[in-house]
Scaffold this active site. Structure first.
Site, mmCIF file in Angstrom:
data_model
loop_
_atom_site.group_PDB
_atom_site.id
_atom_site.type_symbol
_atom_site.label_atom_id
_atom_site.label_comp_id
_atom_site.label_asym_id
_atom_site.label_seq_id
_atom_site.Cartn_x
_atom_site.Cartn_y
_atom_site.Cartn_z
ATOM 1 N N SER A 175 -29.182 18.630 2.750
ATOM 2 C CA SER A 175 -30.766 18.076 3.986
ATOM 3 C C SER A 175 -30.462 19.117 4.572
ATOM 4 O O SER A 175 -30.279 20.563 4.484
ATOM 5 C CB SER A 175 -29.636 16.942 3.819
ATOM 6 O OG SER A 175 -30.276 16.236 5.171
ATOM 7 N N HIS A 234 -32.833 9.748 0.006
ATOM 8 C CA HIS A 234 -31.768 10.267 0.908
ATOM 9 C C HIS A 234 -30.330 9.390 1.231
ATOM 10 O O HIS A 234 -30.639 9.505 1.849
ATOM 11 C CB HIS A 234 -32.505 10.550 2.311
ATOM 12 C CG HIS A 234 -32.195 12.131 2.828
ATOM 13 N ND1 HIS A 234 -32.571 12.962 2.318
ATOM 14 C CD2 HIS A 234 -32.095 12.811 3.843
ATOM 15 C CE1 HIS A 234 -31.825 13.761 3.469
ATOM 16 N NE2 HIS A 234 -31.604 13.586 4.197
ATOM 17 N N ASP A 259 -37.293 9.781 -0.469
ATOM 18 C CA ASP A 259 -37.108 10.314 0.640
ATOM 19 C C ASP A 259 -37.816 11.105 1.254
ATOM 20 O O ASP A 259 -39.180 11.841 0.739
ATOM 21 C CB ASP A 259 -36.180 11.622 0.151
ATOM 22 C CG ASP A 259 -35.594 13.118 1.218
ATOM 23 O OD1 ASP A 259 -35.834 12.225 1.879
ATOM 24 O OD2 ASP A 259 -34.697 13.392 0.204
#
Length: 320
Positions: free
Chosen positions: A156, A280, A250
């Protein structure tokens, strides 16, 4: 919205996603409390903390994890945690991802406690991560690390920082990297400004969720600093080989796919792994699922192959 069949029961149990940015201090405290309640399994892994001086006299905290009684110099991985550039960070000695990387990759793993926004906006995090790379390369012999086998990894926001550090190392003349593992990377400040795959489901991160992190990290806009958003780089030539993992649901999906394509166009070796029907951070909610284990095995296997000089990475027997 198509959800992977293995994850559908998990999604059904999820409550609506709370806004972690509404009370950033509370979110940080909650994550630390949760980590302390479920301590990491450190069996076979040792670690040591270091305080690295920054140019302004403050200190950057690093934790170096390594296998117990590992013979000879080990390859090194600079690992950058996720958390929207605003939260994250494991308690001392409790970085689960770093510990698992030690086991899976057979490497020394440097967990970097970079400064967080909004107290420390860009470029604090990126400069901290690059300082950690310089420090590791400069102290390689003392750390038992092979400076010729260094890589960066992150998930991320950490993936965005890993991509930024790869650019910084190229532009600043080193330290050289052999691989960059970009796991659902948050590397484009424009991500989430248009429709995203999970906009209709309040249980999943959406574009607005991603944009909140960028507003804290780059209050003056990403154009104010050349390494704020790696996706803005105009030249990707000469970067180390990359593994890019993206998930189908995501809001960072399209930015990750675009970055992988641009790396390919720049003649950078790229392994793209697309996880259809996953959102995600799905691994946090379904860590024992086959999908999560296969995804992790894929990118850690590529990282291991890059660091240990294996001529060809062949995925191990299917995950049971």
């Amino acid at each position: 919205m198509h959800v992977h069949p293995e994850l559908a029961p998990v999604l059904e149990e999820l409550p609506p996603l709370l806004d972690p940015y509404a009370d950033i201090e509370g979110t940080r405290a909650g994550l630390h409390a949760l980590a302390r309640h479920f301590p990491a399994d450190r069996d076979g892994v040792t670690s040591e903390r270091f305080a690295v001086p920054r140019p302004d006299g403050s200190r950057l905290a690093l934790e170096v994890y390594r296998p117990v009684d590992a013979p000879g110099p080990l390859p090194g991985v600079l690992h950058f945690h996720g958390g929207g550039y605003t939260f994250g960070q494991a308690p001392p000695g409790e970085d689960r991802t770093a510990i698992e990387l030690v086991r899976e990759v057979r490497a020394a793993v440097v967990s970097v406690e970079y400064r967080l926004a909004p107290e420390h906006p860009c470029p604090a995090a990126a400069e901290d991560c690059f300082l950690a790379l310089e420090w590791t390369a400069g102290r390689a012999a003392a750390l038992g690390v092979d400076a010729a086998r260094l890589a960066v990894s992150g998930q991320s926001a950490g993936g965005g920082l890993a991509a930024a550090v790869a650019l910084m190392a190229r532009d600043r003349g080193g330290p050289a990297l052999v691989h960059q593992a970009l796991i659902v990377p948050d590397l484009d400040d424009a991500a989430g400004t248009g429709p995203t795959p999970a906009d209709s489901d309040p249980r999943l991160p959406d574009g607005a969720f991603i944009q909140q992190g960028w507003r804290h990290y780059t209050p003056e806009g990403a154009a104010a600093y050349p390494y704020a958003a790696a996706a803005r780089a105009t030249d990707l030539r000469g970067l180390p080989a990359a593994c890019v993992v993206v998930c189908g649901l995501d809001p960072l999906r399209d930015a990750g796919l675009a970055h992988a394509r641009r790396l390919m166009d720049a003649e950078v070796q790229v392994a793209l792994h697309y996880v259809a029907g996953a959102w995600h951070g799905f691994e946090m909610f379904a860590p024992d699922s086959r999908l999560a284990r296969e995804t992790t095995a894929h990118w850690t296997g590529l990282l291991r192959a890059a660091l240990h000089g294996e001529e060809e990475y062949v995925m191990a027997a299917p995950v049971p």
